[in-house]
Every structure is written in C-alpha cells, then in structure tokens.
Write a protein that holds these residues in place. Structure first.
Motif, PDB file in Angstrom:
ATOM      1  N   MET B  72       0.768  -1.347  -0.055  1.00  0.00           N
ATOM      2  CA  MET B  72      -0.077  -0.162   0.056  1.00  0.00           C
ATOM      3  C   MET B  72       0.791   1.415  -0.146  1.00  0.00           C
ATOM      4  O   MET B  72       1.998   1.258   0.730  1.00  0.00           O
ATOM      5  N   PRO B  73       0.442   2.222  -0.561  1.00  0.00           N
ATOM      6  CA  PRO B  73       1.027   3.614  -0.621  1.00  0.00           C
ATOM      7  C   PRO B  73       1.068   4.162   1.112  1.00  0.00           C
ATOM      8  O   PRO B  73       0.306   3.940   1.725  1.00  0.00           O
ATOM      9  N   SER B  74       2.372   4.792   1.238  1.00  0.00           N
ATOM     10  CA  SER B  74       2.454   5.224   2.766  1.00  0.00           C
ATOM     11  C   SER B  74       1.261   6.057   3.202  1.00  0.00           C
ATOM     12  O   SER B  74       0.894   5.783   4.298  1.00  0.00           O
ATOM     13  N   LYS B  75       0.728   6.931   2.416  1.00  0.00           N
ATOM     14  CA  LYS B  75      -0.131   7.952   2.923  1.00  0.00           C
ATOM     15  C   LYS B  75      -1.670   7.195   3.022  1.00  0.00           C
ATOM     16  O   LYS B  75      -2.355   7.233   3.947  1.00  0.00           O
ATOM     17  N   ALA B  76      -1.901   6.040   2.241  1.00  0.00           N
ATOM     18  CA  ALA B  76      -3.150   5.367   2.277  1.00  0.00           C
ATOM     19  C   ALA B  76      -2.997   4.476   3.605  1.00  0.00           C
ATOM     20  O   ALA B  76      -4.015   4.397   4.321  1.00  0.00           O
ATOM     21  N   VAL B  77      -1.901   4.011   3.956  1.00  0.00           N
ATOM     22  CA  VAL B  77      -1.635   3.215   5.334  1.00  0.00           C
ATOM     23  C   VAL B  77      -1.935   4.356   6.606  1.00  0.00           C
ATOM     24  O   VAL B  77      -3.052   4.022   7.512  1.00  0.00           O
ATOM     25  N   ALA B  78      -1.588   5.552   6.555  1.00  0.00           N
ATOM     26  CA  ALA B  78      -1.487   6.384   7.365  1.00  0.00           C
ATOM     27  C   ALA B  78      -2.826   6.967   7.773  1.00  0.00           C
ATOM     28  O   ALA B  78      -3.175   7.315   8.701  1.00  0.00           O
ATOM     29  N   ARG B  79      -3.764   6.880   6.617  1.00  0.00           N
ATOM     30  CA  ARG B  79      -5.124   7.504   6.895  1.00  0.00           C
ATOM     31  C   ARG B  79      -5.836   6.347   7.603  1.00  0.00           C
ATOM     32  O   ARG B  79      -7.065   6.639   7.866  1.00  0.00           O
ATOM     33  N   SER B  80      -5.648   5.060   7.578  1.00  0.00           N
ATOM     34  CA  SER B  80      -6.111   3.949   8.231  1.00  0.00           C
ATOM     35  C   SER B  80      -5.324   3.709   9.770  1.00  0.00           C
ATOM     36  O   SER B  80      -6.158   3.208  10.532  1.00  0.00           O
ATOM     37  N   MET B  81      -4.373   3.918   9.766  1.00  0.00           N
ATOM     38  CA  MET B  81      -3.587   3.210  10.829  1.00  0.00           C
ATOM     39  C   MET B  81      -2.599   4.193  11.437  1.00  0.00           C
ATOM     40  O   MET B  81      -1.789   5.007  10.542  1.00  0.00           O
ATOM     41  N   ALA B  82      -2.834   4.669  12.632  1.00  0.00           N
ATOM     42  CA  ALA B  82      -1.821   5.225  13.390  1.00  0.00           C
ATOM     43  C   ALA B  82      -0.706   4.671  14.433  1.00  0.00           C
ATOM     44  O   ALA B  82      -1.267   3.858  14.925  1.00  0.00           O
ATOM     45  N   PHE B  83       0.325   5.183  14.447  1.00  0.00           N
ATOM     46  CA  PHE B  83       1.540   4.379  15.256  1.00  0.00           C
ATOM     47  C   PHE B  83       2.151   5.276  16.200  1.00  0.00           C
ATOM     48  O   PHE B  83       2.678   6.387  15.692  1.00  0.00           O
ATOM     49  N   LEU B  84       2.057   4.949  17.469  1.00  0.00           N
ATOM     50  CA  LEU B  84       3.066   6.016  18.362  1.00  0.00           C
ATOM     51  C   LEU B  84       4.185   4.945  18.864  1.00  0.00           C
ATOM     52  O   LEU B  84       3.782   4.042  19.689  1.00  0.00           O
ATOM     53  N   THR B  85       5.322   5.527  19.047  1.00  0.00           N
ATOM     54  CA  THR B  85       6.448   4.614  19.359  1.00  0.00           C
ATOM     55  C   THR B  85       6.832   5.062  20.859  1.00  0.00           C
ATOM     56  O   THR B  85       6.150   5.870  21.329  1.00  0.00           O
ATOM     57  N   GLN B  86       7.402   4.135  21.594  1.00  0.00           N
ATOM     58  CA  GLN B  86       7.652   4.293  22.863  1.00  0.00           C
ATOM     59  C   GLN B  86       8.461   5.460  23.087  1.00  0.00           C
ATOM     60  O   GLN B  86       8.297   6.445  23.897  1.00  0.00           O
ATOM     61  N   THR B  87       9.625   5.649  22.627  1.00  0.00           N
ATOM     62  CA  THR B  87      10.610   6.980  22.704  1.00  0.00           C
ATOM     63  C   THR B  87      10.487   7.652  21.496  1.00  0.00           C
ATOM     64  O   THR B  87      10.215   7.295  20.190  1.00  0.00           O
ATOM     65  N   ARG B  88      10.732   8.760  21.527  1.00  0.00           N
ATOM     66  CA  ARG B  88      10.472   9.742  20.643  1.00  0.00           C
ATOM     67  C   ARG B  88      11.560  10.881  20.420  1.00  0.00           C
ATOM     68  O   ARG B  88      11.886  11.413  21.704  1.00  0.00           O
ATOM     69  N   SER B  89      11.890  11.290  19.217  1.00  0.00           N
ATOM     70  CA  SER B  89      13.033  12.238  19.187  1.00  0.00           C
ATOM     71  C   SER B  89      12.292  13.497  18.705  1.00  0.00           C
ATOM     72  O   SER B  89      10.948  13.743  18.478  1.00  0.00           O
ATOM     73  N   GLY B  90      13.029  14.257  18.122  1.00  0.00           N
ATOM     74  CA  GLY B  90      12.517  15.645  17.376  1.00  0.00           C
ATOM     75  C   GLY B  90      12.543  16.727  18.120  1.00  0.00           C
ATOM     76  O   GLY B  90      13.320  17.219  19.035  1.00  0.00           O
ATOM     77  N   ARG B  91      12.100  17.931  17.278  1.00  0.00           N
ATOM     78  CA  ARG B  91      12.295  19.335  17.961  1.00  0.00           C
ATOM     79  C   ARG B  91      11.721  19.436  19.170  1.00  0.00           C
ATOM     80  O   ARG B  91      10.644  19.261  19.409  1.00  0.00           O
ATOM     81  N   SER B  92      12.432  20.146  20.180  1.00  0.00           N
ATOM     82  CA  SER B  92      11.961  20.562  21.425  1.00  0.00           C
ATOM     83  C   SER B  92      11.134  21.813  21.330  1.00  0.00           C
ATOM     84  O   SER B  92      10.391  21.761  22.387  1.00  0.00           O
ATOM     85  N   ASP B  93      11.062  22.529  20.283  1.00  0.00           N
ATOM     86  CA  ASP B  93      10.455  23.884  20.200  1.00  0.00           C
ATOM     87  C   ASP B  93       9.121  23.616  19.430  1.00  0.00           C
ATOM     88  O   ASP B  93       8.379  24.837  18.956  1.00  0.00           O
ATOM     89  N   VAL B  94       8.657  22.557  19.019  1.00  0.00           N
ATOM     90  CA  VAL B  94       7.591  22.420  18.423  1.00  0.00           C
ATOM     91  C   VAL B  94       6.156  22.671  19.268  1.00  0.00           C
ATOM     92  O   VAL B  94       6.490  22.335  20.535  1.00  0.00           O
ATOM     93  N   ASP B  95       5.158  23.556  19.090  1.00  0.00           N
ATOM     94  CA  ASP B  95       4.238  23.576  19.876  1.00  0.00           C
ATOM     95  C   ASP B  95       2.948  22.538  19.611  1.00  0.00           C
ATOM     96  O   ASP B  95       2.957  21.833  18.515  1.00  0.00           O
TER      97      ASP B  95
END
Lengths: 336, 269
Positions: B72-95
């Motif tokens: 399946m195309p990535s976006k099609a999967v994401a419209r049916s299924m959401a996933f949250l991992t245990q640890t996350r990185s990323g920007r600290s200043d995102v609101d």
C-alpha cells in the motif's frame, strides 16, 4: 471560508518575531552586497556603483563593477545559499546537528573528483560540476551504507563521514604530491576561493540555487516530520526512504554545485543553519528561508573581508570561514 | 469487507539468523481494544513495528482492511492506521498545535497547506485530548502525561481506524498512566477506534482491554478474553511468577498480585 479565519492555523500562525529576524537578515544581505561592490583596490563611490549596476557605461569603474565585483558578489551569495541549504537539509535528513557537507565527507567526495579532473584531465575542466556531483553523491551513498545498521544512528553517520572524508582527503593529498607541478589551481580549489569568479560561474550555479530554494520551501513540512524519527514519520504517512534519498540527492547537488565553483568551502553549511536555529527555532518553514538569506550574507561579507583586509594580498574565503566556523563548531559541541 | 481490520498471517521475523518472531497469526477485529503482553525481549515491540511497516517480515504478511500493507502507498496506510512509538525524538520547540497538524500530512496534497477541514480536525483533536489550554505551549515545557496526550492528539488527527501504541504509559506516574488509558478507552468508544497496544502492566492490560495477546519467546502463546488469559498456568509459564488472581469488584475484570518468582522453571504447574 469566513469561518476558517477564526481557526488558528499552525502553518500560517503569524510569528512576527521570526519574520522580523528574516527581514533583518535580508537588510544585512543588501548591506553586504553593496559593501562588497564598494570596497576594493579601486576606490569607487556608491553613486558610481549604482550607476554601474543600473546604467552601465564604458568607464573603468563601471567595468570593474560589472565584470569583477558584481558577479563575484553574486557568486558568493549563491554559494552561501547552496551550502547553507545543503547543511540545513543534511542536519534534518541525518537527524544530526553536526551534519554539514564538509564535515561528513560529501564535499571531499566532490573535491576529489574535481581535483582529479583539474590535475589529470585539465582539458575536460568543463566536466568539474558534473564530476563534483558524482563525487558528492557517491560519498553520501557510501556514508549511508557504512552507517546503516538496522537503521540510521547519528553517531555512526558522523563517524562514517569522518572516515570517508579522511579517505577522500588522502586521495586529494596524494594527487597533490604526485603532480606537485600542477597544483596551483588545485590549491585554491582546496581552500575555497572566489577569486576571479565571474559571470560563467554565476550561470553555472544559479539554476541549482533557484530550484534548490523552491524545492526546499516545498519540502519543509516533510523535513519537520522526518526529524520526528523514522517510525513516527512512517506512521504519519511519509515515505521515509524516498524522502531521505531525494533530500540527500538534493543536498549533494547543492553542495556539489557550490564546490564546483569555489572549491572546498567549509563550515557554511554547519554554522548558518545553527545560527538561524538559535534565533528563530527549528521549524524548517522558517529555517530554510532564514538559512538562504543568512548564508548569502555571511559568504558575501567573508569574501569581501578576504579580498580587502590584507590588500594587496587576497586570502581565500575558505580561510575566513574556517576562522569564523571552527570556534562556532566547538561552541555547538559543548552545547550538545 | 473483511471482518478484521488488521490481519497478521504466519508472520516471522529473523534478525541476523536469530528468529525474533515465529509464525504469528492474529486477527484484530474492529472497535475492540487489544493489549499485547509478554516478558521483556519476547518480541512485542517487533510485532508492532512489523504491523506498522517499520520492519519487513521474513515470511508471512500483514493485511490492513484485506490488503497487504507492504503493497500500500504510505499515505493510504496512514489514513487508516496511526502508530506511536515508545520513545520519541524531534524538535523541542514544536508547539502542541503544530505537532497535531502533522497528523493531517497523509490527508493533504504535498503542495497544499491546511484546508479548513484540516484546521477543524486539529482543533477537535486538541479538544478531545483535553489540551485546549496548552495548544500554544511548546512540547518540551509539558509534563510527561501532557506530552503523551499531545502525541495521541497527533495520531488522532490522522482519523485512523486503528491506533497502535507501544507502551503508552511508560515513564508516567500511576495517575497519568490511568489518565492515558482512560483517554484511549474513551476514544475507542466515542470515535470507534480500534486499539492495539503493548502494555507492560498486566493488570492495566486486563482492565482496559477486550482481548489480551500473550507473546512468549517470539510466538503467540495465547490470545483471548482477559479472564481466559490471566490464569495461574499462563502467568507461571510465561512470566515465571506464582500469582493470586481475583475479581475487581468494580470492573469485574481479573486482577492479580505476584506472590513469588519461580526459579529455574522447575516448578512448572
């Protein structure tokens, strides 16, 4: 659509401070541009500079501006834009704040191929841009393969990059020793110099700058998502592999186009995005435009300094960038 | 329409010749809550990462609404299924609001910004997770529980049919653990979202789930109603503990407390 105005839009949220900083950079860029055209061994006043740009005549001053200083400043600005964008992209793609085309070996890949052409096949020197791109892209791919171990970890990227950089650097050194009679052109290439760069260089690099800037602004949201981590980004519907490969290719192309024009100019890709981050945050929607403007400004100012400070001797702009960049790099390391 | 939203068929994963998962079969039915439990290193996270396309199976496949998810195309999967991992990185200043807006990525064309519908969904998800007053705050300034709610709001903005979570309550104190699990069960009811999660706390898993899935040494050990799963036999074989199991007066779900560790596995019941 009336109702939409009352909903806060996270993308369009007016962040006046951030725009003000970018506008400030823009003012600084214009100042740097004019300064670079004013200063030099020949004294030319502001009115003559503006005349030479907008109403050129055949006076010596006009010719100096139009054929020497103006194209050199434009080249400096475009090189600054490309390297700053390449650095900002790589830092996101590799999820590594220390990524920079120079540090992780992409520039040395471009440099090695460039020097091979300049020294061994000088008759084909028109191939330097495409050769530099192939070298940059190969270096990027090699670093990826070396650093890949069930996923990408920032520390392995840096280590692989340092190794690749050292390897290509050794190749460059070996060539310089074996062909010491031909190294003069190669030497300025090694340090990054804008000396005698003119309109042909502008036309070489300009398409990359224009396309790169437009693409960067369009892809900003993808980078914001990519730096959340691979699993989260994939869960949000981002095609992580394609995005990463495409952005790496874009960064390699931007870096290679800059290397092919000025040689190995380090630190721009590292310090510019970081300076912008410190001032307006990590959102790529602001980081890209900020890096574009500040990158142009800093390289123009550095080149003007390199050209005029020790007149009549001209030092390579790469030396100025290294003097500015090395302490900043150490500062970042201590902050991490 | 298939009667399962996610179907795992004969799934195996090997990593450097070591078998991590071996022949897993699982049908996830719509609108239910599934919790995967199992000892450390049993392959729980690996199973979630394979279901969410973060790992490629050696054999077998994962179907989302009857379609092989890796085709399946990535976006099609994401419209049916959401996933949250245990640890996350990323920007600290995102609101918070900006983070939630990323959930709309799969619904947007790449050259467009947020449409009115996107903006409404973003506000709705912020509201559902109780973050109205924190929407303009930077993520890094929030408490662990508030951060977790913001990430759930982001996943919710994908408008998924199924929400997949890897240990959503780790790093949280007990009141925030309950708050998150209550939020998830509420969303299951109000938004008809199927939930598949890995939980560390077996009592929480029993209390908040319709079905428990026990993973042990890379295989699906057992799968079914919490009362059928929380048995002395299962707890001793899988978790190596002697346990006392009773009924919670309020929820009528099984609860247990561990009495002792079974040493060297020679006290099998």
């Amino acid at each position: 659509m009336n109702n939409a105005e009352s909903l806060p839009d996270p993308q369009k949220k007016l962040v006046w401070g951030k725009y003000a900083v970018i506008v400030g950079f823009l003012g600084l860029a214009i100042f740097a541009f004019i300064l670079g055209n004013l200063l030099g061994s020949m004294k030319i006043d502001l009115a003559t500079v503006l005349n030479a740009i907008f109403q050129p005549d055949d006076s010596t001053a006009s010719l100096v501006i139009r054929n020497i200083r103006l194209p050199r400043m434009i080249t400096a600005a475009l090189v600054g834009v490309n390297l700053a964008l390449a650095g900002a992209i790589l830092q996101g793609v590799m999820i590594n704040p220390l990524a920079d085309p120079g540090i992780i070996g992409i520039s040395s890949g471009a440099g090695l191929v460039g020097i091979v052409i300049l020294i061994l096949f000088p008759q084909y020197n028109f191939l330097v841009p495409i050769g530099a791109f192939i070298g940059a892209m190969s270096a990027a791919i090699i670093i990826y393969i070396l650093a890949w171990k069930g996923g990408i970890q920032p520390i392995r990227i840096i280590l692989a990059g340092v190794a690749v950089s050292a390897f290509f650097g050794a190749g460059i050194s070996a060539l310089l020793v074996f062909y010491s009679d031909r190294v003069h052109g190669a030497l300025t290439f090694m340090n990054g110099s804008l000396s005698t760069r003119s309109w042909p260089e502008v036309s070489t690099i300009l398409p990359y700058t224009v396309v790169g800037t437009i693409l960067a602004l369009l892809l900003a949201e993808r980078l914001n998502i990519l730096i959340l981590g691979d699993d989260i980004a994939r869960g949000l519907g981002l095609n992580v592999e394609v995005t990463r490969l495409g952005l790496t290719a874009m960064a390699a192309l931007l870096a290679a186009s800059a290397v092919s024009v000025v040689g190995l100019l380090g630190f721009v890709g590292l310090i510019i995005p970081h300076a912008v981050r410190l001032m307006i945050g990590t959102n790529y929607k602001f980081l890209f435009p900020g890096s574009v403007v500040l990158g142009a400004t800093v390289v123009m100012l550095s080149d003007t300094f390199a050209r005029t400070a020790f007149s009549p001797t001209e030092i390579p702009v790469g030396v100025v960038m290294a003097v500015l960049g090395a302490p900043f790099f150490l500062y970042l390391l201590r902050r991490e | 329409m298939p009667d399962s939203i996610v179907e795992v068929q004969n799934l195996s994963i090997t990593f450097r010749e070591k078998t991590i998962l071996d022949g897993i079969n699982l049908r996830v039915q719509p609108r239910k809550i599934y919790s995967i439990i199992g000892p450390n290193g049993s392959g729980k996270t690996t199973l979630l990462r394979t279901i969410t396309r973060n790992l490629k199976p050696a054999t077998g496949q994962v179907k989302l609404n009857g379609v092989n998810i890796h085709k399946m195309p990535s976006k099609a999967v994401a419209r049916s299924m959401a996933f949250l991992t245990q640890t996350r990185s990323g920007r600290s200043d995102v609101d918070v609001r900006q983070l939630v807006s990323y959930g709309r990525f799969a619904h947007r064309e790449w050259w467009k910004g947020n449409q009115r519908q996107d903006l409404e969904i973003i506000e709705e998800c912020i509201h559902k997770t109780g973050l109205d007053d924190l929407a303009n705050r930077k993520i890094s300034t929030l408490s662990g529980g508030e951060q977790q709610r913001a990430w759930i709001a982001m996943a919710l903005a994908q408008k998924p049919k199924i929400l997949i979570l890897d240990e959503p309550t780790t790093f949280l104190d007990v009141s925030h653990q309950l708050e998150i699990l209550e939020l998830i069960t509420n969303l299951n009811v109000t938004d008809d979202i199927t939930v598949l999660m890995v939980l560390h706390d077996i009592n929480h898993a029993a209390r908040f789930s319709d079905e428990l899935v026990i993973i042990h040494q890379g295989t699906l050990f057992a799968h079914g109603d919490p009362w059928d799963m929380l048995t002395p036999k299962n707890l001793s074989e899988v978790f190596r503990i002697k346990a006392h199991i009773s009924e919670d007066n309020e929820t009528k779900k099984p609860v247990f407390y561990a009495k002792s560790v079974i040493k060297n596995g020679n006290q099998r019941l």
